[in-house]
Design a protein around this motif. Structure first.
Motif, mmCIF file in Angstrom:
data_model
loop_
_atom_site.group_PDB
_atom_site.id
_atom_site.type_symbol
_atom_site.label_atom_id
_atom_site.label_comp_id
_atom_site.label_asym_id
_atom_site.label_seq_id
_atom_site.Cartn_x
_atom_site.Cartn_y
_atom_site.Cartn_z
ATOM 1 N N HIS A 167 -18.700 22.564 -13.116
ATOM 2 C CA HIS A 167 -19.447 22.017 -14.254
ATOM 3 C C HIS A 167 -18.888 22.542 -15.567
ATOM 4 O O HIS A 167 -18.751 21.779 -16.539
ATOM 5 C CB HIS A 167 -20.933 22.360 -14.141
ATOM 6 C CG HIS A 167 -21.657 21.536 -13.138
ATOM 7 N ND1 HIS A 167 -21.960 20.209 -13.331
ATOM 8 C CD2 HIS A 167 -22.139 21.852 -11.906
ATOM 9 C CE1 HIS A 167 -22.597 19.740 -12.273
ATOM 10 N NE2 HIS A 167 -22.711 20.713 -11.393
ATOM 11 N N ILE A 168 -18.566 23.811 -15.607
ATOM 12 C CA ILE A 168 -17.984 24.382 -16.822
ATOM 13 C C ILE A 168 -16.626 23.738 -17.110
ATOM 14 O O ILE A 168 -16.329 23.390 -18.258
ATOM 15 C CB ILE A 168 -17.879 25.915 -16.699
ATOM 16 C CG1 ILE A 168 -19.286 26.529 -16.706
ATOM 17 C CG2 ILE A 168 -17.034 26.497 -17.834
ATOM 18 C CD1 ILE A 168 -19.330 28.005 -16.401
ATOM 19 N N ASP A 169 -15.820 23.561 -16.069
ATOM 20 C CA ASP A 169 -14.511 22.920 -16.249
ATOM 21 C C ASP A 169 -14.652 21.501 -16.788
ATOM 22 O O ASP A 169 -13.857 21.069 -17.634
ATOM 23 C CB ASP A 169 -13.733 22.903 -14.930
ATOM 24 C CG ASP A 169 -13.283 24.294 -14.496
ATOM 25 O OD1 ASP A 169 -13.297 25.226 -15.335
ATOM 26 O OD2 ASP A 169 -12.923 24.446 -13.309
ATOM 27 N N GLU A 170 -15.663 20.766 -16.321
ATOM 28 C CA GLU A 170 -15.902 19.413 -16.830
ATOM 29 C C GLU A 170 -16.241 19.445 -18.317
ATOM 30 O O GLU A 170 -15.771 18.607 -19.084
ATOM 31 C CB GLU A 170 -17.030 18.748 -16.058
ATOM 32 C CG GLU A 170 -16.658 18.311 -14.666
ATOM 33 C CD GLU A 170 -17.835 17.716 -13.901
ATOM 34 O OE1 GLU A 170 -18.898 17.465 -14.507
ATOM 35 O OE2 GLU A 170 -17.669 17.511 -12.683
ATOM 36 N N LYS A 171 -17.073 20.415 -18.697
ATOM 37 C CA LYS A 171 -17.426 20.535 -20.117
ATOM 38 C C LYS A 171 -16.198 20.891 -20.949
ATOM 39 O O LYS A 171 -16.027 20.371 -22.052
ATOM 40 C CB LYS A 171 -18.514 21.597 -20.308
ATOM 41 C CG LYS A 171 -19.895 21.153 -19.867
ATOM 42 C CD LYS A 171 -20.913 22.268 -20.146
ATOM 43 C CE LYS A 171 -22.301 21.817 -19.795
ATOM 44 N NZ LYS A 171 -22.909 20.974 -20.819
ATOM 45 N N ILE A 172 -15.359 21.768 -20.430
ATOM 46 C CA ILE A 172 -14.132 22.143 -21.143
ATOM 47 C C ILE A 172 -13.265 20.907 -21.357
ATOM 48 O O ILE A 172 -12.786 20.652 -22.464
ATOM 49 C CB ILE A 172 -13.356 23.239 -20.377
ATOM 50 C CG1 ILE A 172 -14.131 24.554 -20.385
ATOM 51 C CG2 ILE A 172 -11.964 23.430 -20.983
ATOM 52 C CD1 ILE A 172 -13.569 25.612 -19.451
ATOM 53 N N GLU A 209 -11.301 27.390 -27.669
ATOM 54 C CA GLU A 209 -12.592 27.070 -28.303
ATOM 55 C C GLU A 209 -13.439 26.197 -27.385
ATOM 56 O O GLU A 209 -14.658 26.383 -27.276
ATOM 57 C CB GLU A 209 -12.369 26.376 -29.640
ATOM 58 C CG GLU A 209 -13.651 26.145 -30.412
ATOM 59 C CD GLU A 209 -13.413 25.502 -31.776
ATOM 60 O OE1 GLU A 209 -14.372 24.941 -32.318
ATOM 61 O OE2 GLU A 209 -12.274 25.555 -32.272
ATOM 62 N N ALA A 210 -12.807 25.264 -26.706
ATOM 63 C CA ALA A 210 -13.514 24.399 -25.762
ATOM 64 C C ALA A 210 -14.118 25.222 -24.635
ATOM 65 O O ALA A 210 -15.257 24.994 -24.220
ATOM 66 C CB ALA A 210 -12.561 23.352 -25.197
ATOM 67 N N ARG A 211 -13.358 26.200 -24.134
ATOM 68 C CA ARG A 211 -13.847 27.072 -23.055
ATOM 69 C C ARG A 211 -15.056 27.885 -23.523
ATOM 70 O O ARG A 211 -16.080 27.954 -22.836
ATOM 71 C CB ARG A 211 -12.733 28.006 -22.580
ATOM 72 C CG ARG A 211 -13.162 28.928 -21.458
ATOM 73 C CD ARG A 211 -12.024 29.808 -20.953
ATOM 74 N NE ARG A 211 -10.995 28.985 -20.328
ATOM 75 C CZ ARG A 211 -9.754 28.790 -20.809
ATOM 76 N NH1 ARG A 211 -9.367 29.390 -21.904
ATOM 77 N NH2 ARG A 211 -8.911 28.013 -20.185
ATOM 78 N N GLU A 212 -14.934 28.487 -24.693
ATOM 79 C CA GLU A 212 -16.042 29.292 -25.223
ATOM 80 C C GLU A 212 -17.293 28.450 -25.433
ATOM 81 O O GLU A 212 -18.400 28.867 -25.091
ATOM 82 C CB GLU A 212 -15.620 29.963 -26.530
ATOM 83 C CG GLU A 212 -14.594 31.052 -26.344
ATOM 84 C CD GLU A 212 -14.045 31.578 -27.663
ATOM 85 O OE1 GLU A 212 -14.555 31.175 -28.735
ATOM 86 O OE2 GLU A 212 -13.097 32.387 -27.614
ATOM 87 N N ARG A 213 -17.115 27.250 -25.978
ATOM 88 C CA ARG A 213 -18.258 26.376 -26.230
ATOM 89 C C ARG A 213 -18.902 25.918 -24.919
ATOM 90 O O ARG A 213 -20.131 25.888 -24.791
ATOM 91 C CB ARG A 213 -17.836 25.171 -27.050
ATOM 92 C CG ARG A 213 -19.018 24.299 -27.431
ATOM 93 C CD ARG A 213 -18.632 23.156 -28.298
ATOM 94 N NE ARG A 213 -18.298 23.647 -29.627
ATOM 95 C CZ ARG A 213 -18.071 22.849 -30.669
ATOM 96 N NH1 ARG A 213 -18.122 21.541 -30.518
ATOM 97 N NH2 ARG A 213 -17.782 23.354 -31.838
ATOM 98 N N ALA A 214 -18.079 25.580 -23.936
ATOM 99 C CA ALA A 214 -18.601 25.123 -22.646
ATOM 100 C C ALA A 214 -19.417 26.218 -21.971
ATOM 101 O O ALA A 214 -20.504 25.965 -21.439
ATOM 102 C CB ALA A 214 -17.455 24.680 -21.743
ATOM 103 N N ILE A 215 -18.911 27.437 -22.004
ATOM 104 C CA ILE A 215 -19.632 28.562 -21.390
ATOM 105 C C ILE A 215 -20.943 28.804 -22.119
ATOM 106 O O ILE A 215 -21.987 29.019 -21.500
ATOM 107 C CB ILE A 215 -18.741 29.821 -21.372
ATOM 108 C CG1 ILE A 215 -17.601 29.627 -20.370
ATOM 109 C CG2 ILE A 215 -19.560 31.069 -21.043
ATOM 110 C CD1 ILE A 215 -16.521 30.687 -20.438
ATOM 111 N N ARG A 216 -20.898 28.748 -23.429
ATOM 112 C CA ARG A 216 -22.118 28.946 -24.226
ATOM 113 C C ARG A 216 -23.137 27.839 -23.941
ATOM 114 O O ARG A 216 -24.329 28.101 -23.777
ATOM 115 C CB ARG A 216 -21.745 28.988 -25.709
ATOM 116 C CG ARG A 216 -22.816 29.478 -26.610
ATOM 117 C CD ARG A 216 -22.354 29.706 -28.045
ATOM 118 N NE ARG A 216 -21.532 28.640 -28.597
ATOM 119 C CZ ARG A 216 -20.225 28.728 -28.861
ATOM 120 N NH1 ARG A 216 -19.569 29.840 -28.604
ATOM 121 N NH2 ARG A 216 -19.565 27.704 -29.379
ATOM 122 N N GLU A 217 -22.679 26.603 -23.863
ATOM 123 C CA GLU A 217 -23.584 25.483 -23.590
ATOM 124 C C GLU A 217 -24.166 25.551 -22.182
ATOM 125 O O GLU A 217 -25.307 25.156 -21.971
ATOM 126 C CB GLU A 217 -22.845 24.152 -23.757
ATOM 127 C CG GLU A 217 -22.533 23.802 -25.179
ATOM 128 C CD GLU A 217 -21.682 22.552 -25.290
ATOM 129 O OE1 GLU A 217 -21.202 22.037 -24.254
ATOM 130 O OE2 GLU A 217 -21.486 22.085 -26.421
#
Length: 71
Positions: A24-29, A41-49
């Motif tokens: 799920h995190i990878d999909e958000k990234i 930045e995409a990784r950090e945002r996905a983890i935060r979300e």
């Protein structure tokens, strides 16, 4: 023997849960990168979300219970 089975089954569920969370995190990234964000930045945002991974795993463990193993 029952304890060993319970341990192995629980470990199996946890491994699958960890993989599912990561997917799920990878999909958000991927979605954030597609929207134009740099990968880090995409990784950090996905983890935060996604939220607190540890808390989610604890909640899932509680919901599993072990009653089905005793039956």
């Amino acid at each position: 023997m029952k304890r060993l089975f319970r341990y192995l089954l629980t470990r199996h569920f946890e491994t699958n849960l960890e993989a599912e969370i990561q997917a799920h995190i990878d999909e958000k990234i991927e979605a954030h990168v597609a929207a134009g964000l740099p990968v880090e930045e995409a990784r950090e945002r996905a983890i935060r979300e996604f939220g607190n991974r540890t808390q989610l795993m604890e909640s899932c463990r509680e919901s599993w219970g072990t009653a089905f193993l005793d039956q």
